[in-house]
Design an enzyme around this catalytic site. Structure first.
Site, short mmCIF file in Angstrom:
data_model
loop_
_atom_site.label_atom_id
_atom_site.label_comp_id
_atom_site.label_asym_id
_atom_site.label_seq_id
_atom_site.Cartn_x
_atom_site.Cartn_y
_atom_site.Cartn_z
CB CYS A 1 28.34 -62.13 23.54
SG CYS A 1 28.30 -63.74 22.71
CB CYS B 1 25.09 -63.63 19.68
SG CYS B 1 25.06 -64.39 21.32
CB CYS C 1 -12.35 -56.67 -9.14
SG CYS C 1 -10.89 -56.04 -9.98
CB CYS D 1 -8.29 -54.20 -6.93
SG CYS D 1 -9.17 -53.33 -8.23
CG ASP E 1 36.93 -27.58 -5.65
OD1 ASP E 1 37.56 -27.48 -6.70
OD2 ASP E 1 35.85 -27.00 -5.43
CG ASP F 1 31.29 -26.79 -3.26
OD1 ASP F 1 32.21 -26.86 -4.10
OD2 ASP F 1 30.55 -25.80 -3.14
CG ASP G 1 34.50 -30.70 -6.38
OD1 ASP G 1 35.42 -30.57 -7.20
OD2 ASP G 1 34.07 -29.77 -5.68
#
Length: 820
Positions: free
Chosen positions: A16, A19, A82, A85, A502, A701, A705
């Site tokens: 709910c 929770c 090794c 690593c 624009d 775009d 802008d």
């Protein structure tokens, strides 16, 4: 893990909104965690980390009884030689924010990783190790499949409901049948007897509570003991009260006053069964709320036909790398983003952009993964894989928006936080009142009232009201080409009173053409044009493309450019064939002290026609003026008219001259014009428009802008624009058509209306029925609300809210691309 980043994780046990609130507060208490938002509908938590450890997050959630979902994956790792690593591999994995533990094994060449599910997956973990210099791949897929998890949840809920129903049916028939079927009470008394009947009910009801009903106790009782009761606590209390009273009546009847010795086993069993039924219906409905995401995920095929060393093979997508050559057959779905290097075809991009018409594709054009190839064959080079593809980014955007918490939800959150304790108090008060002044049998009436209040008041509907509408609304918006990158944009867009556009590339096609070349001194227009086109080849502005296109149309050979510099908001300077060139607006000539009077009349004539005048100076002297016209998008006028019909004011912000801008505004019916605005001036222009009109959206775009998109109350990026603009926006239109602005506005208003309907229903339901459950109608009607009916009503309220949200899946676009 010490990095600063945003993550999402899956949280279990949320039943709910209460929770979700408690899980949210638990996470907020972890050092280094901020901006927490827990979504009950999706079961996910979003947060910002600044030095917090994944283990601390997991411990906090576990302590709150809402454990994070953990997953373990095994990676095959090569190149380890090794112990150092091993350390580097483990270090690369532990640097991933949600990784809790990592253990690399040199002998088996594997790494075991345990992580919090939601923000990463096996492929991303493998990529982290590979980037550290040790090629890795998942040994077993641990990819988060939300659809499969939803199906598993629904299947589990169905099984639990059926088990509860099978056990409850005999109890219901034995008890309720005696009240509604003539002669049944006598039949039971004369055969098995009342005591045996009650004993059978006791056994079956106990099985119901201990088997399918144990989930309420497993979560609800610990929450109750921590003084943080939630929905499961209410169910556990209600069912237990009915069961305990009935058990006393059966096993120790002398404890109860004469006349109150009755059993309510059927109430306890039916309560659990009906609430489990409600959860099953919820799980099914919630599965459908995420249908849009699953549809997007399903767009990507599992394999691609990859050519390596002259041989073409079918490879899984996780084995395809950037730069691979992929062959696409007619009718195939595009596997990954890429650039066409051979062939031509038409590609259906409707599921990405919302545009129905197929798009022509040939050498040099870009393909988007998930789209469908037409009748031609194509070969393309992969440019993005995994989470870098457009489709993956779209899914990421939609998931982020779906996980957002809107301001409108704040009131519901505040109510839910205190709701359950208040309900328990109301239930206890109801019991006390009935015990004090109720009619005989007092104890029975008190029990019915208390249990009914506990059961009917579960706040599921409140918790589902907002997130389910957001999930469905943003998902449907994505299907029609509108991406809400931020969930808050849904509510803010509904409040918009003005939209500023624009001009170039937004209201116009963004591909202007040269309409006039007039020289100042009688010089050859072609010679001026070839110098200008060469210089403009270094610029990204659409006007530069128009100059290049005109030079190509005239068949001119372009010289080399030896120097180039962009002058934001003014134009460019360049050196071509030993000449110093200045190309730009009138203000550039003014700034450089170059007289323009010989061509001012030509420039004014162009401006009166709504065309741009671009001046060219060579070696400090005015050489020519170019007339540039950018055709308006077909849908621009229709969109502006539709905005006006909705009571929204429209403005245009442009760097064009006032005369040119006003000519375009008259043509489109725009209310207000801000002309001759430099890129940095767009923010100031937006501030002035906001003060004049109110809440403001900006549509753009270009890279110039981006600041304006970020500054506006709502930034809307046209998806054909640059990535910078899109990243700064709140809403992204996947196609370049402005019909998406109307669709975004319409979807916002429909979704907010849907949320308000859900919230009204959830609140009104509780406000109206809690008093009824407490028994306020009894003095007038002699009737009390049965706990069984209370359970049914509670379940139906959640199903109603989900069903109402799902109506958004059928919303049609307010305007189709290019038409009204």
């Amino acid at each position: 893990m010490t990095s600063s980043t945003d993550i999402r994780i899956d949280v279990q046990g949320l039943s709910c909104a209460g929770c979700a609130g408690r899980a949210e507060r638990a996470l907020s208490g972890v050092a280094g965690v901020s901006d927490v938002s827990v979504n009950f509908a999706t079961g996910r938590a979003q947060m910002h980390l600044d030095g917090a450890e994944a283990t601390a997050i997991a411990e906090a959630l576990s302590a709150a009884n809402y454990p994070a979902r953990e997953e373990t994956v095994t990676l095959n790792v090569s190149g380890m030689t090794c112990a150092s690593c091993l350390g580097r591999v483990e270090g690369a994995l532990m640097a991933v924010p949600t990784v809790m533990s990592a253990s690399a094994n040199l002998a088996t060449e594997t790494a075991q990783v345990r992580y919090l599910a939601g923000s990463t997956d096996a492929n991303q973990l493998a990529r982290a190790v590979t980037d550290a210099g040790y090629p890795a791949r998942p040994k077993e897929s641990a990819t988060d499949d939300q659809a499969a998890r939803r199906a598993a949840e629904s299947d589990y809920a169905r099984r639990q409901t059926l088990i509860a129903a099978v056990l409850t049916l005999p109890v219901f028939l034995l008890e309720m049948g005696s009240h509604v079927i003539p002669g049944m009470a006598a039949l039971i008394a004369g055969t098995i007897g009342v005591t045996a009947s009650w004993t059978l009910q006791f056994i079956l009801t106990t099985l119901v509570l201990a088997w399918p009903g144990r989930q309420f106790y497993r979560i609800g009782v610990p929450a109750l003991l921590k003084a943080a009761p939630e929905m499961n606590s209410l169910v556990a209390l209600g069912a237990s009260a009915a069961w305990a009273y009935s058990t006393v009546a059966l096993l120790a009847p002398g404890v109860l006053p004469e006349g109150t010795r009755a059993v309510y086993f059927e109430a306890a069993a039916v309560i659990v069964t009906l609430i489990l039924l409600g959860r099953w219906l919820e799980a099914r409905a919630k599965g459908r709320t995420g249908a849009a995401i699953q549809k997007l995920i399903g767009l990507q095929p599992e394999t691609a036909r990859v050519e390596r060393k002259g041989k073409t093979t079918e490879l899984p997508l996780d084995q395809v790398a950037v730069g691979d050559l992929i062959h696409l057959r007619p009718g195939d779905r595009v596997a990954l983003d890429g650039e066409v290097i051979e062939g031509s075809s038409y590609v259906d991009e409707a599921m990405i952009t919302g545009e129905a018409d197929p798009v022509a594709k040939s050498t040099g054009d870009m393909l988007v993964g998930g789209t469908i190839n037409g009748a031609g064959a194509l070969s393309y080079r992969a440019t993005a894989v995994g989470s870098d593809t457009v489709l993956a980014r779209i899914i990421e955007m939609v998931e982020q928006a779906q996980g957002a918490k809107l301001p409108v939800q704040a009131l519901a959150d505040k109510v839910v936080r205190v709701f359950v304790p208040v309900v328990i108090a109301v239930a206890l008060a109801s019991v006390a009142v009935w015990l004090a002044v109720g009619p005989v049998p007092v104890l029975t009436h008190a029990l019915v009232a208390g249990v009914s209040v506990l059961i009917i008041a579960c706040p599921c509907a409140m918790g589902l009201a907002t997130p389910t509408s957001i999930m469905v609304g943003t998902g449907r918006a994505a299907e029609i080409g509108v991406l809400f990158r931020k969930g808050e944009a849904l509510q803010r867009l509904d409040e918009v009173r003005a939209v500023a556009f624009d001009k170039t590339g937004t209201l116009t096609i963004g591909k202007p053409g040269v309409t006039l070349i007039e020289t100042a001194t009688g010089a050859d227009p072609d010679d001026i044009l070839r110098l200008a086109a060469a210089a403009q080849g270094k610029s990204e502005h659409p006007i530069a493309r128009a100059t290049e296109d005109e030079a190509a149309r005239r068949g001119l050979d372009l010289p080399q450019v030896s120097a180039f510099d962009a002058i934001p908001g003014h134009g460019i300077s360049a050196q071509v064939e030993g000449h110093d060139l200045l190309i730009g607006a009138h203000r550039l000539m003014q700034r450089e002290g170059i007289a323009t009077r010989t061509l001012d009349h030509a420039a004014k004539t162009l401006a009166d026609k709504g065309q741009s005048a671009i001046f060219i100076a060579v070696d400090g002297q005015l050489a020519a003026v170019l007339g540039i016209a950018d055709a308006l998008k077909p849908s621009s006028r229709a969109v502006i008219d539709a905005l006006h019909a909705k009571g929204v004011k429209v403005a245009m912000i442009t760097g064009d001259s006032q005369t040119t801008a006003e000519a375009i505004a008259r043509d489109l019916g725009i209310d207000h014009v801000e002309a001759e605005v430099l890129p940095e001036g767009k923010v100031h222009a937006l501030t002035a428009l906001r003060e004049r009109f109110g809440t403001l959206a900006f549509v753009g775009d270009g890279i110039n802008d981006a600041p304006a998109l970020a500054h506006a109350d709502i930034g809307i990026a046209v998806g054909t624009g640059t990535d910078v603009a899109i990243e700064a926006a709140d809403v992204v239109l996947m196609s370049g058509d402005l019909a998406g602005v109307l669709n975004a506005l319409d979807m916002s208003r429909r979704t907010l209306r849907n949320i308000r309907q859900n919230l009204f229903w959830a609140f009104a339901y509780n406000v109206a029925l809690i008093p009824v459950a407490a028994g306020v109608l009894y003095p007038l009607t002699g009737l009390m609300l049965s706990p069984m009916l209370a359970a049914g009503a509670m379940a139906l309220s959640s199903v109603f809210v989900l069903s109402n949200a799902l109506r958004l899946r059928r919303v049609a676009p307010a305007m189709k691309g290019g038409s009204a």
